[in-house]
Design a protein around this motif. Structure first.
Motif, PDB file in Angstrom:
ATOM      1  N   MET A  40     -16.510  71.017 -35.114  1.00  0.00           N
ATOM      2  CA  MET A  40     -17.449  71.310 -36.188  1.00  0.00           C
ATOM      3  C   MET A  40     -17.071  70.754 -37.371  1.00  0.00           C
ATOM      4  N   ASN A  41     -15.766  70.611 -37.578  1.00  0.00           N
ATOM      5  CA  ASN A  41     -15.130  69.667 -38.662  1.00  0.00           C
ATOM      6  C   ASN A  41     -15.809  68.120 -38.648  1.00  0.00           C
ATOM      7  N   GLU A  42     -15.575  67.595 -37.506  1.00  0.00           N
ATOM      8  CA  GLU A  42     -16.100  66.156 -37.227  1.00  0.00           C
ATOM      9  C   GLU A  42     -17.576  66.260 -37.557  1.00  0.00           C
ATOM     10  N   VAL A  43     -18.453  66.977 -37.053  1.00  0.00           N
ATOM     11  CA  VAL A  43     -19.710  67.262 -37.174  1.00  0.00           C
ATOM     12  C   VAL A  43     -20.124  67.155 -38.800  1.00  0.00           C
ATOM     13  N   ALA A  44     -19.486  68.030 -39.542  1.00  0.00           N
ATOM     14  CA  ALA A  44     -19.729  68.164 -40.771  1.00  0.00           C
ATOM     15  C   ALA A  44     -19.511  66.997 -41.363  1.00  0.00           C
ATOM     16  N   ALA A  45     -18.446  66.154 -41.200  1.00  0.00           N
ATOM     17  CA  ALA A  45     -17.941  64.956 -41.999  1.00  0.00           C
ATOM     18  C   ALA A  45     -19.047  63.947 -41.450  1.00  0.00           C
ATOM     19  N   ALA A  46     -19.523  63.808 -40.354  1.00  0.00           N
ATOM     20  CA  ALA A  46     -20.647  62.862 -39.890  1.00  0.00           C
ATOM     21  C   ALA A  46     -21.726  62.967 -40.637  1.00  0.00           C
ATOM     22  N   VAL A  47     -22.391  64.397 -41.041  1.00  0.00           N
ATOM     23  CA  VAL A  47     -23.527  64.532 -41.512  1.00  0.00           C
ATOM     24  C   VAL A  47     -23.314  64.168 -42.838  1.00  0.00           C
ATOM     25  N   ALA A  48     -22.173  64.731 -43.543  1.00  0.00           N
ATOM     26  CA  ALA A  48     -21.717  64.245 -45.111  1.00  0.00           C
ATOM     27  C   ALA A  48     -21.873  62.724 -45.170  1.00  0.00           C
ATOM     28  N   HIS A  49     -21.129  61.978 -44.402  1.00  0.00           N
ATOM     29  CA  HIS A  49     -21.054  60.507 -44.434  1.00  0.00           C
ATOM     30  C   HIS A  49     -22.294  59.886 -44.752  1.00  0.00           C
ATOM     31  N   HIS A  50     -23.482  60.378 -44.469  1.00  0.00           N
ATOM     32  CA  HIS A  50     -24.970  59.759 -44.543  1.00  0.00           C
ATOM     33  C   HIS A  50     -25.380  60.333 -45.879  1.00  0.00           C
ATOM     34  N   VAL A  51     -24.962  61.524 -46.549  1.00  0.00           N
ATOM     35  CA  VAL A  51     -25.453  62.001 -47.530  1.00  0.00           C
ATOM     36  C   VAL A  51     -24.880  62.010 -48.762  1.00  0.00           C
ATOM     37  N   GLU A  52     -23.378  62.639 -48.845  1.00  0.00           N
ATOM     38  CA  GLU A  52     -22.654  62.997 -49.815  1.00  0.00           C
ATOM     39  C   GLU A  52     -22.312  61.656 -50.494  1.00  0.00           C
ATOM     40  N   GLY A  53     -22.582  61.798 -52.030  1.00  0.00           N
ATOM     41  CA  GLY A  53     -22.302  60.767 -52.690  1.00  0.00           C
ATOM     42  C   GLY A  53     -23.536  59.728 -52.948  1.00  0.00           C
ATOM     43  N   LYS A  54     -24.572  60.010 -52.166  1.00  0.00           N
ATOM     44  CA  LYS A  54     -25.704  59.260 -52.391  1.00  0.00           C
ATOM     45  C   LYS A  54     -26.907  60.001 -52.892  1.00  0.00           C
ATOM     46  N   ARG A  55     -27.100  61.112 -52.092  1.00  0.00           N
ATOM     47  CA  ARG A  55     -28.226  61.820 -52.516  1.00  0.00           C
ATOM     48  C   ARG A  55     -27.892  63.478 -53.155  1.00  0.00           C
ATOM     49  N   VAL A  56     -26.694  63.694 -52.630  1.00  0.00           N
ATOM     50  CA  VAL A  56     -26.192  64.886 -53.067  1.00  0.00           C
ATOM     51  C   VAL A  56     -24.732  64.529 -53.411  1.00  0.00           C
ATOM     52  N   ARG A  57     -24.583  65.111 -54.576  1.00  0.00           N
ATOM     53  CA  ARG A  57     -23.095  64.985 -55.512  1.00  0.00           C
ATOM     54  C   ARG A  57     -22.104  65.471 -54.465  1.00  0.00           C
ATOM     55  N   ALA A  58     -20.988  64.470 -54.442  1.00  0.00           N
ATOM     56  CA  ALA A  58     -19.875  65.018 -53.636  1.00  0.00           C
ATOM     57  C   ALA A  58     -18.859  66.077 -54.302  1.00  0.00           C
ATOM     58  N   LEU A  59     -18.476  67.131 -53.600  1.00  0.00           N
ATOM     59  CA  LEU A  59     -17.749  68.034 -54.093  1.00  0.00           C
ATOM     60  C   LEU A  59     -16.472  68.204 -53.454  1.00  0.00           C
ATOM     61  N   PRO A  60     -15.493  68.640 -53.858  1.00  0.00           N
ATOM     62  CA  PRO A  60     -13.941  68.618 -53.630  1.00  0.00           C
ATOM     63  C   PRO A  60     -13.722  69.868 -52.747  1.00  0.00           C
ATOM     64  N   PHE A  61     -14.619  70.423 -51.988  1.00  0.00           N
ATOM     65  CA  PHE A  61     -14.531  71.548 -51.176  1.00  0.00           C
ATOM     66  C   PHE A  61     -14.867  71.401 -49.616  1.00  0.00           C
ATOM     67  N   PRO A  62     -14.163  72.089 -48.758  1.00  0.00           N
ATOM     68  CA  PRO A  62     -14.386  71.976 -47.280  1.00  0.00           C
ATOM     69  C   PRO A  62     -15.830  72.254 -47.121  1.00  0.00           C
ATOM     70  N   LYS A  63     -16.162  71.775 -45.928  1.00  0.00           N
ATOM     71  CA  LYS A  63     -17.567  71.870 -45.354  1.00  0.00           C
ATOM     72  C   LYS A  63     -17.779  72.627 -44.025  1.00  0.00           C
ATOM     73  N   PHE A  64     -18.748  73.318 -44.044  1.00  0.00           N
ATOM     74  CA  PHE A  64     -18.755  74.000 -42.582  1.00  0.00           C
ATOM     75  C   PHE A  64     -20.131  73.801 -42.003  1.00  0.00           C
TER      76      PHE A  64
END
Length: 100
Positions: A40-64
């Motif tokens: 699930m950590n890898e899945v969250a990172a894969a999803v975030a890779h396409h969005v975080e910092g592009k359409r959603v502001r990146a935050l310094p928190f873990p993802k789930f």
């Protein structure tokens, strides 16, 4: 033959699992390819890779990952979670108490 029967799902080669995903406050659902062996950590990172910092502001928190209303543990695999191809998942930030 008996050895093959005794081997569990974990002994199988990882299989591709495309998932419909939405990340945090994003308004676009995306299709993300993962495997049955992805955590699930890898899945969250894969999803975030396409969005975080592009359409959603990146935050310094873990993802789930959330699947069918369940907050899934980070080390659980896609196969263990019972996530099937084209299932919908959501990825959220694990914000500290009191932050939003």
């Amino acid at each position: 033959m008996t050895e093959q029967i005794q081997r569990g799902v974990e002994d199988r080669a990882p299989e591709l699992v495309p998932l419909n995903a939405i990340f945090a406050t994003d308004f676009v659902q995306i299709l993300v390819p993962v495997t049955t062996a992805s955590t699930m950590n890898e899945v969250a990172a894969a999803v975030a890779h396409h969005v975080e910092g592009k359409r959603v502001r990146a935050l310094p928190f873990p993802k789930f990952v959330i699947h069918n209303g369940r907050h899934l543990p980070g080390e659980m695999t896609v196969a263990e979670a019972g996530i099937a191809p084209l299932d919908h998942i959501a990825v959220e930030y694990d914000l500290p108490e009191g932050q939003s």
